[in-house]
Write a protein that holds these residues in place. Structure first.
Motif, PDB file in Angstrom:
ATOM      1  N   VAL A  98      16.317  16.793 -26.955  1.00  0.00           N
ATOM      2  CA  VAL A  98      15.500  18.070 -26.705  1.00  0.00           C
ATOM      3  C   VAL A  98      14.874  17.988 -25.292  1.00  0.00           C
ATOM      4  CG1 VAL A  98      13.290  18.898 -27.299  1.00  0.00           C
ATOM      5  CG2 VAL A  98      14.680  18.174 -29.050  1.00  0.00           C
ATOM      6  N   LEU A  99      14.335  16.943 -25.051  1.00  0.00           N
ATOM      7  CA  LEU A  99      13.880  16.689 -23.513  1.00  0.00           C
ATOM      8  C   LEU A  99      14.969  16.978 -22.262  1.00  0.00           C
ATOM      9  CD1 LEU A  99      10.577  14.398 -23.693  1.00  0.00           C
ATOM     10  CD2 LEU A  99      10.814  16.702 -23.954  1.00  0.00           C
ATOM     11  N   GLY A 100      16.021  16.155 -22.815  1.00  0.00           N
ATOM     12  CA  GLY A 100      17.243  16.115 -21.945  1.00  0.00           C
ATOM     13  C   GLY A 100      17.651  17.586 -21.427  1.00  0.00           C
ATOM     14  N   LEU A 101      17.619  18.574 -22.513  1.00  0.00           N
ATOM     15  CA  LEU A 101      17.791  19.785 -22.267  1.00  0.00           C
ATOM     16  C   LEU A 101      16.979  20.615 -21.420  1.00  0.00           C
ATOM     17  CD1 LEU A 101      19.492  21.152 -25.606  1.00  0.00           C
ATOM     18  CD2 LEU A 101      20.696  20.575 -23.675  1.00  0.00           C
ATOM     19  N   LEU A 102      15.503  20.177 -21.670  1.00  0.00           N
ATOM     20  CA  LEU A 102      14.733  20.984 -21.173  1.00  0.00           C
ATOM     21  C   LEU A 102      14.455  20.655 -19.522  1.00  0.00           C
ATOM     22  CD1 LEU A 102      11.968  20.924 -23.714  1.00  0.00           C
ATOM     23  CD2 LEU A 102      13.066  22.879 -23.083  1.00  0.00           C
ATOM     24  N   PHE A 103      14.583  19.378 -19.381  1.00  0.00           N
ATOM     25  CA  PHE A 103      14.425  18.786 -18.268  1.00  0.00           C
ATOM     26  C   PHE A 103      15.486  18.498 -17.011  1.00  0.00           C
ATOM     27  CE2 PHE A 103      10.411  18.042 -20.333  1.00  0.00           C
ATOM     28  CZ  PHE A 103       9.607  18.860 -19.382  1.00  0.00           C
ATOM     29  N   ASN A 104      16.688  18.794 -17.594  1.00  0.00           N
ATOM     30  CA  ASN A 104      18.070  18.057 -17.071  1.00  0.00           C
ATOM     31  C   ASN A 104      18.115  18.695 -15.624  1.00  0.00           C
ATOM     32  OD1 ASN A 104      21.310  18.844 -16.453  1.00  0.00           O
ATOM     33  ND2 ASN A 104      20.870  16.970 -17.432  1.00  0.00           N
ATOM     34  N   ASP A 105      18.002  19.890 -15.225  1.00  0.00           N
ATOM     35  CA  ASP A 105      17.923  20.573 -14.094  1.00  0.00           C
ATOM     36  C   ASP A 105      17.278  19.734 -12.993  1.00  0.00           C
ATOM     37  OD1 ASP A 105      20.418  22.168 -15.119  1.00  0.00           O
ATOM     38  OD2 ASP A 105      19.014  23.866 -15.245  1.00  0.00           O
ATOM     39  N   TRP A 106      16.044  19.850 -13.748  1.00  0.00           N
ATOM     40  CA  TRP A 106      14.687  19.291 -12.875  1.00  0.00           C
ATOM     41  C   TRP A 106      15.074  17.911 -12.303  1.00  0.00           C
ATOM     42  CZ3 TRP A 106      11.383  15.339 -12.849  1.00  0.00           C
ATOM     43  CH2 TRP A 106      10.327  15.372 -11.787  1.00  0.00           C
ATOM     44  N   MET A 107      15.616  17.066 -13.262  1.00  0.00           N
ATOM     45  CA  MET A 107      15.674  15.877 -12.872  1.00  0.00           C
ATOM     46  C   MET A 107      17.061  15.673 -12.073  1.00  0.00           C
ATOM     47  SD  MET A 107      15.211  13.821 -16.712  1.00  0.00           S
ATOM     48  CE  MET A 107      16.551  14.791 -17.584  1.00  0.00           C
ATOM     49  N   ASP A 108      18.001  16.589 -12.295  1.00  0.00           N
ATOM     50  CA  ASP A 108      19.037  16.435 -11.311  1.00  0.00           C
ATOM     51  C   ASP A 108      18.491  16.757  -9.644  1.00  0.00           C
ATOM     52  OD1 ASP A 108      20.746  15.849 -13.102  1.00  0.00           O
ATOM     53  OD2 ASP A 108      21.883  17.936 -13.245  1.00  0.00           O
ATOM     54  N   ALA A 109      17.645  17.785  -9.605  1.00  0.00           N
ATOM     55  CA  ALA A 109      17.247  18.210  -8.295  1.00  0.00           C
ATOM     56  C   ALA A 109      16.285  17.178  -7.712  1.00  0.00           C
ATOM     57  CB  ALA A 109      16.519  19.290  -8.505  1.00  0.00           C
ATOM     58  N   HIS A 110      15.585  16.322  -8.512  1.00  0.00           N
ATOM     59  CA  HIS A 110      14.270  15.472  -8.073  1.00  0.00           C
ATOM     60  C   HIS A 110      14.496  13.939  -8.047  1.00  0.00           C
ATOM     61  CE1 HIS A 110      12.659  19.452  -8.489  1.00  0.00           C
ATOM     62  NE2 HIS A 110      11.875  19.222  -7.339  1.00  0.00           N
ATOM     63  N   LEU A 111      15.455  13.254  -9.005  1.00  0.00           N
ATOM     64  CA  LEU A 111      15.239  12.030  -9.269  1.00  0.00           C
ATOM     65  C   LEU A 111      16.592  11.279  -8.928  1.00  0.00           C
ATOM     66  CD1 LEU A 111      13.625  12.158 -12.938  1.00  0.00           C
ATOM     67  CD2 LEU A 111      12.575  12.109 -10.669  1.00  0.00           C
ATOM     68  N   MET A 112      17.552  12.035  -8.396  1.00  0.00           N
ATOM     69  CA  MET A 112      18.992  11.296  -8.128  1.00  0.00           C
ATOM     70  C   MET A 112      19.071  10.864  -6.952  1.00  0.00           C
ATOM     71  SD  MET A 112      20.512  11.402 -11.348  1.00  0.00           S
ATOM     72  CE  MET A 112      20.540  12.185 -12.939  1.00  0.00           C
TER      73      MET A 112
END
Length: 276
Positions: A98-112
């Motif tokens: 659930v949370l992976g789908l919701l925040f995947n794009d945000w995490m790719d943009a800010h945490l990698m």
């Protein structure tokens, strides 16, 4: 040819780090700072996730009988127990889905990035040592996967949410969480392996979908590069899993905590100097 060699290197890194609690995504991010493919950023991002399927297949091969509820070698009771184990895995994996789908794009943009990875390596390295010291003389409540309650499985799944941050380690978060709430190291490790199957299949499918949805295509060279990374990660992960299962029979996880701390300090020192 150069990208195939790089795929071999990244496959080795992935295979070693996927199930050892030291963060495969974190290591791939760091290695990519030095070994950059001559491909688009979109392809590289997809590659780093999808090669994890090779490592996951190592779990499927090693545990095929144990995870197969339709095996003719199992009696009705064993088949029922296998279905129950899969239901527990599904319950545990739901929070990260659930949370992976919701925040995947945000995490790719800010945490990698190396800053996040080094911080998480350090934090969870310390936690491994602290929790192992805390549990040194405690007897685990759950020493058999068949006796693991659904509620405990769900809580372990909640700990897996922490691994959405790169550098944390999916196996590290679930193993730490499981040990913290009373499982043996062996049960924590095996359950972490099984959680990886639906988690990484789902993550890979999502990443491939996004790759094609944004106009990505596969040519012959890219297909070979991706296949090479997956095959190498499968072979190396197979060996790493067997090593880890033997290692934890007589040892704790503190060595991985120290490894994470040392690596984090090296990364901070290196990139700190580069930044100057």
């Amino acid at each position: 040819m150069l990208d195939i060699i790089k795929a071999v290197i990244l496959g080795i890194v992935e295979g070693i780090t996927e199930f050892l609690p030291i963060s495969s995504t974190g290591h791939l991010i760091l290695v990519n700072e030095f070994i950059k493919m001559q491909e688009s950023t979109q392809f590289t991002d997809m590659f780093n996730v999808v090669i994890q399927l090779g490592a996951i297949m190592a779990v499927v091969v090693l545990y095929f009988h144990k995870l197969n509820p339709l095996s003719p070698k199992k009696d009705p009771f064993e088949k029922h127990a296998t279905w129950i184990l899969w239901f527990k895995v599904i319950v545990a994996v739901l929070p990260s889905v659930v949370l992976g789908l919701l925040f995947n794009d945000w995490m790719d943009a800010h945490l990698m990035n190396w800053e996040v990875v080094s911080a998480m390596l350090l934090i969870y390295g310390i936690l491994f040592i602290v929790i192992e010291n805390r549990n040194a003389n405690r007897r685990p409540r759950f020493t058999d996967l068949n006796n693991l309650p659904y509620q405990t499985a769900f809580i372990i799944g909640m700990f897996q949410l922490l691994s959405l941050v790169p550098g944390t380690s999916r196996s590290g978060a679930t193993i730490l969480g499981a040990i913290l709430i009373g499982t043996s190291r062996y049960v924590a490790t095996e359950f972490s392996f099984f959680l990886a199957i639906p988690t990484m299949f789902g993550a890979s499918l999502l990443k491939v979908y996004k790759y094609f949805d944004h106009g990505g295509t596969f040519n012959g060279t890219q297909s070979i590069v991706l296949a090479t990374g997956m095959i190498v990660s499968f072979v190396v992960a197979y060996l790493a899993i067997r090593f880890l299962l033997n290692y934890i029979k007589n040892n704790n996880f503190k060595i991985f905590g120290w490894y994470r701390i040392v690596l984090s300090l090296i990364v901070i020192a290196y990139f700190g100097l580069i930044a100057r």
